[in-house]
Design a protein around this motif. Structure first.
Motif, PDB file in Angstrom:
ATOM      1  N   ASP A 102       0.563 -22.335  13.178  1.00 55.33           N
ATOM      2  CA  ASP A 102       0.811 -22.430  11.937  1.00 55.33           C
ATOM      3  C   ASP A 102       2.132 -23.329  12.129  1.00 55.33           C
ATOM      4  O   ASP A 102       3.057 -23.562  11.178  1.00 55.33           O
ATOM      5  N   GLY A 103       2.485 -24.155  12.763  1.00 57.88           N
ATOM      6  CA  GLY A 103       3.697 -24.958  13.218  1.00 57.88           C
ATOM      7  C   GLY A 103       4.805 -24.097  13.755  1.00 57.88           C
ATOM      8  O   GLY A 103       6.360 -24.439  13.850  1.00 57.88           O
ATOM      9  N   GLU A 104       4.413 -23.481  14.411  1.00 62.98           N
ATOM     10  CA  GLU A 104       5.601 -22.204  14.687  1.00 62.98           C
ATOM     11  C   GLU A 104       5.042 -22.648  16.430  1.00 62.98           C
ATOM     12  O   GLU A 104       4.359 -22.313  16.433  1.00 62.98           O
ATOM     13  N   LEU A 105       5.722 -22.654  17.776  1.00 62.24           N
ATOM     14  CA  LEU A 105       5.458 -22.322  19.075  1.00 62.24           C
ATOM     15  C   LEU A 105       5.113 -20.428  19.079  1.00 62.24           C
ATOM     16  O   LEU A 105       6.937 -20.075  18.606  1.00 62.24           O
ATOM     17  N   LEU A 106       4.959 -20.269  19.606  1.00 62.34           N
ATOM     18  CA  LEU A 106       4.312 -18.465  19.493  1.00 62.34           C
ATOM     19  C   LEU A 106       4.536 -18.195  21.283  1.00 62.34           C
ATOM     20  O   LEU A 106       3.870 -19.002  21.966  1.00 62.34           O
ATOM     21  N   ALA A 107       5.622 -17.481  21.451  1.00 62.96           N
ATOM     22  CA  ALA A 107       5.713 -16.591  22.910  1.00 62.96           C
ATOM     23  C   ALA A 107       5.149 -15.505  22.850  1.00 62.96           C
ATOM     24  O   ALA A 107       5.886 -14.325  22.525  1.00 62.96           O
ATOM     25  N   PHE A 129      17.826 -23.852  17.489  1.00 65.74           N
ATOM     26  CA  PHE A 129      16.201 -23.762  17.396  1.00 65.74           C
ATOM     27  C   PHE A 129      16.651 -22.332  16.429  1.00 65.74           C
ATOM     28  O   PHE A 129      17.634 -22.107  16.069  1.00 65.74           O
ATOM     29  N   ASP A 130      15.507 -22.523  15.701  1.00 63.03           N
ATOM     30  CA  ASP A 130      15.399 -21.013  14.580  1.00 63.03           C
ATOM     31  C   ASP A 130      14.612 -20.541  15.791  1.00 63.03           C
ATOM     32  O   ASP A 130      13.648 -21.045  16.789  1.00 63.03           O
ATOM     33  N   VAL A 131      14.778 -19.285  15.218  1.00 64.99           N
ATOM     34  CA  VAL A 131      14.147 -17.931  15.935  1.00 64.99           C
ATOM     35  C   VAL A 131      13.787 -16.646  15.747  1.00 64.99           C
ATOM     36  O   VAL A 131      14.353 -16.072  15.032  1.00 64.99           O
ATOM     37  N   ARG A 221      13.434 -11.476  10.677  1.00 59.94           N
ATOM     38  CA  ARG A 221      13.745 -11.581  10.411  1.00 59.94           C
ATOM     39  C   ARG A 221      14.807 -13.507  11.468  1.00 59.94           C
ATOM     40  O   ARG A 221      14.884 -13.312  12.680  1.00 59.94           O
ATOM     41  N   VAL A 222      15.071 -14.337  10.627  1.00 61.13           N
ATOM     42  CA  VAL A 222      15.381 -16.051  11.692  1.00 61.13           C
ATOM     43  C   VAL A 222      16.532 -16.069  11.650  1.00 61.13           C
ATOM     44  O   VAL A 222      17.056 -16.060  10.598  1.00 61.13           O
ATOM     45  N   TYR A 223      17.048 -16.751  12.904  1.00 61.15           N
ATOM     46  CA  TYR A 223      18.271 -16.603  13.263  1.00 61.15           C
ATOM     47  C   TYR A 223      17.985 -18.556  13.977  1.00 61.15           C
ATOM     48  O   TYR A 223      17.049 -18.510  14.263  1.00 61.15           O
ATOM     49  N   HIS A 224      18.900 -18.762  13.317  1.00 62.67           N
ATOM     50  CA  HIS A 224      19.590 -20.203  13.907  1.00 62.67           C
ATOM     51  C   HIS A 224      20.874 -20.007  15.364  1.00 62.67           C
ATOM     52  O   HIS A 224      21.363 -19.488  14.755  1.00 62.67           O
ATOM     53  N   TRP A 225      19.566 -20.578  16.398  1.00 63.33           N
ATOM     54  CA  TRP A 225      20.772 -20.852  17.862  1.00 63.33           C
ATOM     55  C   TRP A 225      21.308 -21.879  17.506  1.00 63.33           C
ATOM     56  O   TRP A 225      20.654 -22.897  17.770  1.00 63.33           O
ATOM     57  N   GLU A 266       8.332  -9.012  26.308  1.00 61.06           N
ATOM     58  CA  GLU A 266       7.530  -7.725  25.861  1.00 61.06           C
ATOM     59  C   GLU A 266       7.584  -8.460  24.329  1.00 61.06           C
ATOM     60  O   GLU A 266       6.505  -8.003  23.551  1.00 61.06           O
ATOM     61  N   SER A 267       7.803  -8.772  23.719  1.00 67.44           N
ATOM     62  CA  SER A 267       7.968  -9.316  22.136  1.00 67.44           C
ATOM     63  C   SER A 267       7.452 -10.804  22.083  1.00 67.44           C
ATOM     64  O   SER A 267       7.140 -11.490  21.978  1.00 67.44           O
ATOM     65  N   GLN A 268       6.815 -10.475  20.037  1.00 62.20           N
ATOM     66  CA  GLN A 268       5.858 -11.134  19.888  1.00 62.20           C
ATOM     67  C   GLN A 268       7.507 -12.158  18.884  1.00 62.20           C
ATOM     68  O   GLN A 268       7.956 -11.990  17.660  1.00 62.20           O
ATOM     69  N   ILE A 269       7.039 -13.327  19.487  1.00 61.44           N
ATOM     70  CA  ILE A 269       8.468 -13.792  19.250  1.00 61.44           C
ATOM     71  C   ILE A 269       7.756 -15.696  19.372  1.00 61.44           C
ATOM     72  O   ILE A 269       7.372 -16.540  19.892  1.00 61.44           O
ATOM     73  N   PHE A 270       9.293 -15.875  17.544  1.00 61.95           N
ATOM     74  CA  PHE A 270       8.497 -17.107  16.821  1.00 61.95           C
ATOM     75  C   PHE A 270       9.486 -18.599  17.174  1.00 61.95           C
ATOM     76  O   PHE A 270      10.468 -17.945  17.019  1.00 61.95           O
ATOM     77  N   PHE A 271       9.197 -20.121  17.562  1.00 62.88           N
ATOM     78  CA  PHE A 271      10.663 -20.682  18.114  1.00 62.88           C
ATOM     79  C   PHE A 271      10.239 -21.636  17.045  1.00 62.88           C
ATOM     80  O   PHE A 271       9.380 -22.056  16.746  1.00 62.88           O
TER      81      PHE A 271
END
Length: 483
Positions: A102-107, A129-131, A221-225, A266-271
């Motif tokens: 859905d338009g994001e990178l999934l880890a 990036f946003d994560v 929560r979306v963080y901006h790095w 271990e987490s499900q992360i979206f970039f």
């Protein structure tokens, strides 16, 4: 030809093997003797070696040219991950089911298998990036100036690692000693601890890290790095606020240290919204405009309503409610209800608090950052961002004022049972600079003198907190002290 002489015939007869005795009627059947099987021919060995090389070619290829990862794209680089093919086209990973969703990178729990951008980085670089993490464990990671294959081959930036209790910039090893440890070693060597290189404790192969506590990842929560390096200084900020900085006298760069990798455990992360360029060409993005924060000042709340409203930041909604005109928390697990309005550095804080449980454990945090909470393993220690006040903690056996760490020996401590079930205890906390005094039910209770007082934008918020016990709070009143 004449016949052989008798002597020679007798000699030949003596060299013949003696006949084997005939087996008896009870002897086991005869078996053939073991014969060593014939080995592979040269052609067979060649075919076998060729198959092994063919199957293992990707790993052999990367092992032979380690530090010279493939190049399929270049910097400047911008990616919004709207194209599913981009993961295979522009990136490389040795593991983990990295994919576009859905338009994001999934880890999805990639277990420290970075997704490497196949583009060499400039020595001075800026990355944005946003994560977001959808799991309470946090543990968002970025590999910078690595070799494009191995984790921790360059710098590793970790937000909310170690059960969401710690954030670090690590050079070559996430478990490396901290910069403070190296400075102490330098001092023991008789050298000014600021000059780590001259002391001999820091060279081009040194593994080290800088760290920050009390900065957990909030699930969802979306963080901006933003991470940038100029010269020897590597700076990391989140949502426009400085996070950590590492000044490396031997900056990692060049072939073998020129790749960027997104990562996690271990987490499900979206970039999303990845941008890579030089710092001059990629100026810092201004954080999204937020509602203006009111200046520190007085505040009062009697909680006589149906909902808390926008004045409070509730970090554990399932554990908080209003009932009978009071704020009630239960199983809140060190996830405070933060007042969004800043409080003065020098102020009095008054409120009533009570519990019907004989275990007590009434807790508040003052002069914290207004957003942090504990999100890690409930068996581990929580590190606050401000001062922690605990009445009748540890099953109503001890009360403390603690500076961030409620289990360290620098606390102000008072032993004994103090919480009376059902009794409305009145708290009054007074702070003047580094001097903090706590009165309970109109009587002096505990004091703490802090030689390095917590103050500034990150230390000007108040929150109600707790652990397991059901606790009620009411009649909050905060007033600035007269100059």
């Amino acid at each position: 030809m004449g016949q052989a002489r008798r002597k020679e015939k007798d000699k030949e007869k003596s060299q013949e093997p003696a006949p084997e005795p005939s087996p008896g009627p009870d002897a086991p059947p005869a078996t053939d003797a073991w014969v060593k099987p014939q080995g592979l021919s040269r052609r067979g060995w060649g075919v076998l070696i060729g198959l092994i090389v063919l199957i293992q070619f990707p790993l052999i290829h990367h092992a032979l040219i380690r530090g010279q990862a493939d190049v399929t794209t270049s910097v400047p680089y911008t990616q919004d991950f709207s194209d599913p093919a981009v993961v295979k086209r522009d990136f490389f990973s040795t593991g983990g089911f990295w994919r576009e969703v859905d338009g994001e990178l999934l880890a999805p729990g990639v277990k420290n298998n970075p997704l490497w951008l196949q583009a060499p980085l400039p020595d001075d670089v800026a990355v944005e990036f946003d994560v977001r993490s959808e799991a309470p464990e946090g543990d968002v990671r970025l590999e910078l100036f690595g070799n494009g294959m191995d984790p921790a081959s360059g710098y590793v930036l970790v937000h909310g690692g170690w059960n969401n209790s710690l954030s670090v910039i690590a050079r070559k090893d996430m478990g490396a000693p901290s910069m403070d440890v190296l400075k102490r070693r330098a001092s023991r060597n008789g050298t000014d601890n600021a000059d780590l290189v001259a002391s001999g404790v820091y060279d081009k192969d040194t593994a080290v890290r800088v760290e920050a506590r009390g900065t957990p990842v909030q699930a969802g929560r979306v963080y901006h790095w933003r991470v940038e390096r100029r010269g020897t200084k590597l700076k990391w900020s989140i949502d426009g606020e400085p996070m950590l900085e590492l000044d490396d006298p031997f900056p990692l760069k060049g072939r073998g240290n020129d790749r960027l990798g997104l990562s996690g455990n271990e987490s499900q992360i979206f970039f999303d919204n990845l941008r890579v360029d030089t710092p001059d060409r990629l100026p810092a993005t201004a954080p999204a405009a937020a509602a203006p924060t009111p200046p520190p000042g007085p505040y009062a709340d009697d909680f006589n309503r149906d909902s808390l409203g926008d004045a409070w930041n509730v970090t554990n909604p399932s554990a908080v409610k209003l009932e009978d005109g009071a704020l009630t928390v239960e199983l809140i697990h060190n996830r405070p209800v933060w007042l969004k309005q800043p409080i003065p550095t020098n102020a009095t804080i008054e409120f009533d608090a009570w519990s019907d449980s004989p275990e007590g454990d009434i807790k508040v945090e003052a002069w914290g950052d207004g957003r942090s909470f504990y999100a890690g393993d409930l068996r581990l220690q929580y590190t606050a961002t401000g001062y922690v006040f605990i009445l009748g903690g540890w099953r109503n056996t001890q009360s403390v004022i603690a500076r961030q760490h409620e289990h360290t020996p620098d606390r102000a401590v008072r032993d004994g049972q103090v919480v009376v079930p059902g009794k409305h205890h009145h708290f009054k906390i007074t702070r003047r600079g580094g001097q903090i005094a706590w009165e309970l039910d109109g009587q002096p209770f505990l004091t703490l003198q802090d030689s390095a007082p917590l103050e500034g934008p990150r230390n000007q918020y108040f929150g109600f907190s707790g652990w397991k016990t059901r606790v009620h709070f009411d009649n909050l009143k905060i007033e600035p002290l007269a100059p």
